[in-house]
Write an enzyme that holds these catalytic residues in place. Structure first.
Site, mmCIF file in Angstrom:
data_model
loop_
_atom_site.group_PDB
_atom_site.id
_atom_site.type_symbol
_atom_site.label_atom_id
_atom_site.label_comp_id
_atom_site.label_asym_id
_atom_site.label_seq_id
_atom_site.Cartn_x
_atom_site.Cartn_y
_atom_site.Cartn_z
ATOM 1 N N ASP A 286 -2.929 6.239 -0.608
ATOM 2 C CA ASP A 286 -2.735 6.903 -1.890
ATOM 3 C C ASP A 286 -2.802 5.986 -3.102
ATOM 4 O O ASP A 286 -2.932 6.451 -4.220
ATOM 5 C CB ASP A 286 -1.356 7.581 -1.892
ATOM 6 C CG ASP A 286 -1.481 9.075 -1.651
ATOM 7 O OD1 ASP A 286 -2.615 9.563 -1.580
ATOM 8 O OD2 ASP A 286 -0.447 9.742 -1.533
ATOM 9 N N GLY A 287 -2.629 4.680 -2.904
ATOM 10 C CA GLY A 287 -2.566 3.757 -4.024
ATOM 11 C C GLY A 287 -1.703 2.565 -3.684
ATOM 12 O O GLY A 287 -1.760 2.033 -2.570
ATOM 13 N N PRO B 175 0.840 -1.198 0.000
ATOM 14 C CA PRO B 175 0.000 0.000 0.000
ATOM 15 C C PRO B 175 0.876 1.251 0.000
ATOM 16 O O PRO B 175 1.973 1.251 0.561
ATOM 17 C CB PRO B 175 -0.790 -0.116 1.309
ATOM 18 C CG PRO B 175 -0.678 -1.543 1.716
ATOM 19 C CD PRO B 175 0.636 -2.027 1.198
ATOM 20 N N LYS B 176 0.381 2.305 -0.643
ATOM 21 C CA LYS B 176 1.098 3.583 -0.643
ATOM 22 C C LYS B 176 0.517 4.458 0.471
ATOM 23 O O LYS B 176 -0.611 4.916 0.381
ATOM 24 C CB LYS B 176 0.989 4.286 -1.992
ATOM 25 C CG LYS B 176 1.859 5.534 -2.080
ATOM 26 C CD LYS B 176 1.773 6.184 -3.442
ATOM 27 C CE LYS B 176 2.732 7.373 -3.514
ATOM 28 N NZ LYS B 176 2.461 8.373 -2.463
ATOM 29 N N TRP B 177 1.313 4.663 1.505
ATOM 30 C CA TRP B 177 0.845 5.377 2.695
ATOM 31 C C TRP B 177 0.856 6.879 2.473
ATOM 32 O O TRP B 177 1.766 7.421 1.836
ATOM 33 C CB TRP B 177 1.714 5.001 3.894
ATOM 34 C CG TRP B 177 1.666 3.536 4.167
ATOM 35 C CD1 TRP B 177 2.465 2.561 3.638
ATOM 36 C CD2 TRP B 177 0.713 2.860 4.999
ATOM 37 N NE1 TRP B 177 2.076 1.327 4.097
ATOM 38 C CE2 TRP B 177 1.021 1.475 4.935
ATOM 39 C CE3 TRP B 177 -0.333 3.298 5.803
ATOM 40 C CZ2 TRP B 177 0.276 0.527 5.649
ATOM 41 C CZ3 TRP B 177 -1.073 2.360 6.510
ATOM 42 C CH2 TRP B 177 -0.760 0.992 6.420
#
Length: 210
Positions: free
Chosen positions: A170-171, A24-26
C-alpha cells in the site's frame, strides 16, 4: 490480555524525515497476536477475535514467536510474489470446513512489526526504536512468519514506496524512534499510493412532483 486496540497511522502526503524508522505498508488484516504457550489468540483492528479463521497462522506462530508474548503485525496472503487482498477476504467464512479448506489452499502469512510484551513484561512504554531491536531478537522467522523490513533512510523508504507497489503493497509507514505504543491513537504516519481517474458523472434528483 486481549483485546488490545492497535496503534494507528494518519495519512500524510510525503515521507517525513528526522527520527523515523520506515516500513512497507502491508495490504492485509491488521492483527495483534497473543501467545501463552499453546494458547494463541488473534485480535483484529476492531478488537474482535479472528483466531477461528486462521488455524494456519495459529500453528505458524507457535514455531516463530516467543512462548509468551504479544506481537503486532499483519496477516497477508501472498500468491506468486504478490499480496492478494481479495483472496485474504475470502478466508473470513462462517463454516469451519470451508475455513480449513481455504487454510490449506491459500495459506496466510504473518508479518510482525511491533512487540508489545514478552514473557511477563509489557513493552508499551518502551520507545519504538528499542522495541524494534527486541522484536528482531524475539522472532525466529519461518516460511510463514516474517519480520517486516525497516530502515532509517528516507531515500530507501522512497525506493520501497515505488518498487513494492507492483507486489501489492500500500505504501510506506513512518514510526518515530521514540514513539511509545499508544492503542487506538493515530501517532504514526502512512504515505499511500494515490490513484486518480478522469471520469464523467451523470445523475438526477427527484422533484417533489415525481
Amino acid at each position: 490480555m486481549p483485546p488490545v486496540a492497535p496503534m494507528l497511522a494518519k495519512a500524510v502526503p510525503d515521507i517525513p524525515e528526522g527520527g523515523f524508522l520506515y516500513e512497507p505498508k502491508w495490504d492485509g488484516f491488521r492483527s495483534i497476536i497473543f501467545r501463552d504457550g499453546d494458547d494463541v489468540e488473534i485480535g483484529s483492528r476492531n478488537e474482535k477475535p479472528m483466531t477461528r479463521y486462521f488455524p494456519d497462522v495459529v500453528e505458524a506462530v507457535k514455531a516463530a514467536l516467543p512462548d509468551k508474548c504479544v506481537v503486532d503485525g499483519e496477516i497477508v496472503v501472498p500468491i506468486d510474489g504478490r499480496l492478494e487482498f481479495e483472496v485474504l477476504q475470502q478466508r473470513i467464512h462462517p463454516a469451519e470446513s470451508r475455513v480449513r479448506k481455504l487454510a490449506a489452499e491459500t495459506p496466510a502469512h504473518f508479518v510482525a512489526f511491533d512487540l508489545l510484551a514478552v514473557d511477563d513484561k509489557s513493552l508499551m512504554d518502551v520507545p519504538f526504536g528499542d522495541r524494534r531491536k527486541l522484536l528482531e531478537k524475539a522472532i525466529s522467522p519461518t516460511a510463514d512468519v516474517h519480520v517486516t523490513p525497516a530502515t532509517d533512510d528516507p531515500k530507501t523508504a522512497a525506493e520501497w514506496f515505488t518498487t513494492f507497489e507492483g507486489a501489492g503493497l500500500d505504501g510506506v509507514v513512518a514510526k518515530g524512534v521514540d514513539l511509545t505504543y499508544q492503542p487506538d491513537k493515530r501517532v504514526m504516519f502512512k504515505i499511500k499510493h494515490a490513484r486518480t481517474a478522469d471520469v464523467v458523472l451523470a445523475g438526477f434528483r427527484w422533484h417533489k412532483s415525481g
